[in-house]
Design a protein around this motif. Sequence first.
Motif, PDB file in Angstrom:
ATOM      1  N   GLN A 179     -51.830 -40.097 -70.282  1.00  0.00           N
ATOM      2  CA  GLN A 179     -52.014 -41.048 -68.644  1.00  0.00           C
ATOM      3  C   GLN A 179     -51.909 -39.525 -67.561  1.00  0.00           C
ATOM      4  N   ASP A 180     -52.025 -38.696 -68.271  1.00  0.00           N
ATOM      5  CA  ASP A 180     -52.194 -37.771 -66.952  1.00  0.00           C
ATOM      6  C   ASP A 180     -54.050 -37.204 -67.016  1.00  0.00           C
ATOM      7  N   PRO A 181     -54.790 -37.885 -65.693  1.00  0.00           N
ATOM      8  CA  PRO A 181     -55.957 -37.687 -65.496  1.00  0.00           C
ATOM      9  C   PRO A 181     -56.405 -36.085 -65.739  1.00  0.00           C
ATOM     10  N   LYS A 182     -55.651 -35.403 -65.330  1.00  0.00           N
ATOM     11  CA  LYS A 182     -56.212 -33.772 -65.685  1.00  0.00           C
ATOM     12  C   LYS A 182     -56.240 -32.946 -66.910  1.00  0.00           C
ATOM     13  N   TYR A 183     -54.933 -33.886 -67.681  1.00  0.00           N
ATOM     14  CA  TYR A 183     -54.917 -33.876 -69.327  1.00  0.00           C
ATOM     15  C   TYR A 183     -56.358 -34.673 -70.167  1.00  0.00           C
ATOM     16  N   GLN A 184     -56.913 -35.569 -69.031  1.00  0.00           N
ATOM     17  CA  GLN A 184     -57.894 -36.580 -69.976  1.00  0.00           C
ATOM     18  C   GLN A 184     -58.867 -35.627 -69.906  1.00  0.00           C
ATOM     19  N   LYS A 185     -59.387 -34.696 -68.646  1.00  0.00           N
ATOM     20  CA  LYS A 185     -60.402 -34.911 -68.266  1.00  0.00           C
ATOM     21  C   LYS A 185     -61.196 -33.105 -69.138  1.00  0.00           C
ATOM     22  N   VAL A 186     -60.090 -32.104 -69.077  1.00  0.00           N
ATOM     23  CA  VAL A 186     -59.978 -31.652 -70.054  1.00  0.00           C
ATOM     24  C   VAL A 186     -60.366 -31.763 -71.849  1.00  0.00           C
ATOM     25  N   ARG A 187     -59.301 -32.825 -71.749  1.00  0.00           N
ATOM     26  CA  ARG A 187     -59.675 -33.105 -73.237  1.00  0.00           C
ATOM     27  C   ARG A 187     -60.819 -33.550 -73.563  1.00  0.00           C
ATOM     28  N   ARG A 188     -60.747 -34.427 -72.664  1.00  0.00           N
ATOM     29  CA  ARG A 188     -62.879 -35.108 -72.931  1.00  0.00           C
ATOM     30  C   ARG A 188     -63.926 -34.093 -73.019  1.00  0.00           C
ATOM     31  N   GLN A 189     -63.615 -32.657 -72.042  1.00  0.00           N
ATOM     32  CA  GLN A 189     -64.388 -31.585 -71.779  1.00  0.00           C
ATOM     33  C   GLN A 189     -64.586 -30.897 -73.755  1.00  0.00           C
TER      34      GLN A 189
END
Length: 222
Positions: A179-189
């Motif tokens: 649910q961490d938006p920062k984590y989701q962004k980094v992981r997606r990249q």
Amino acid sequence: MAFENLRKYWPTYSFAQPFNAMMLLAAIVASFLFFPGQGTGDGGSSGTLLKFLHLFSVCTHFGTQTWVTFVAGLTMFHNLPRHTFGHIQGHLFPKYFTMGSVLGLVAMVTYMYEHRHGDMTTHQKIEIGVLVSVFVSALLNAALIGPTSLELMTQQYMIEKEHGHGDEIGTHPSGKIRQDPKYQKVRRQFLQYHAISSLVNMVALVGNGIHVYYLACQLAGI
């Protein structure tokens, strides 16, 4: 601790690897003495040394690609904690991509030099294109895609550590971290760059496979 580790492994660095290299060089020199093969000819026909450099670079690169892609990576992923696996890959991949770039360059240059005279056949032109694609692919991973992917992996691991993850084997963390938006962004990249890196690596792998088959077609016998 660092000093103790240096003392422990220094004999390996200072003796074993130079010894292995010297033994390989001695074997190569002995081969040239006992099996001199073809000398330098006219009309763009290279000598044995150039052919050896070409075969050595192509086969070493292809063998390394096969091992890393199909054996080493999968074995470590399914048997090591995910962060340990990632850190090992972070040390191996820069060397792997750099080595591939150098070997790809040698293979490309030696092949072009061998066919520098006269009209090339369609197959030879195709092989030059294949070798160029192998070199460019390895170089892209070494200079651009690989480093960016490793940097994103490091950022991803830092966030995972903050959430108490990283010791899982062969899986990705679940729970609140998703649910961490920062984590989701980094992981997606990271996944995007990792996919591109894998695709580019596959281009080089397939290219070397094609060239090895082409070289096999040129053999009169084994």
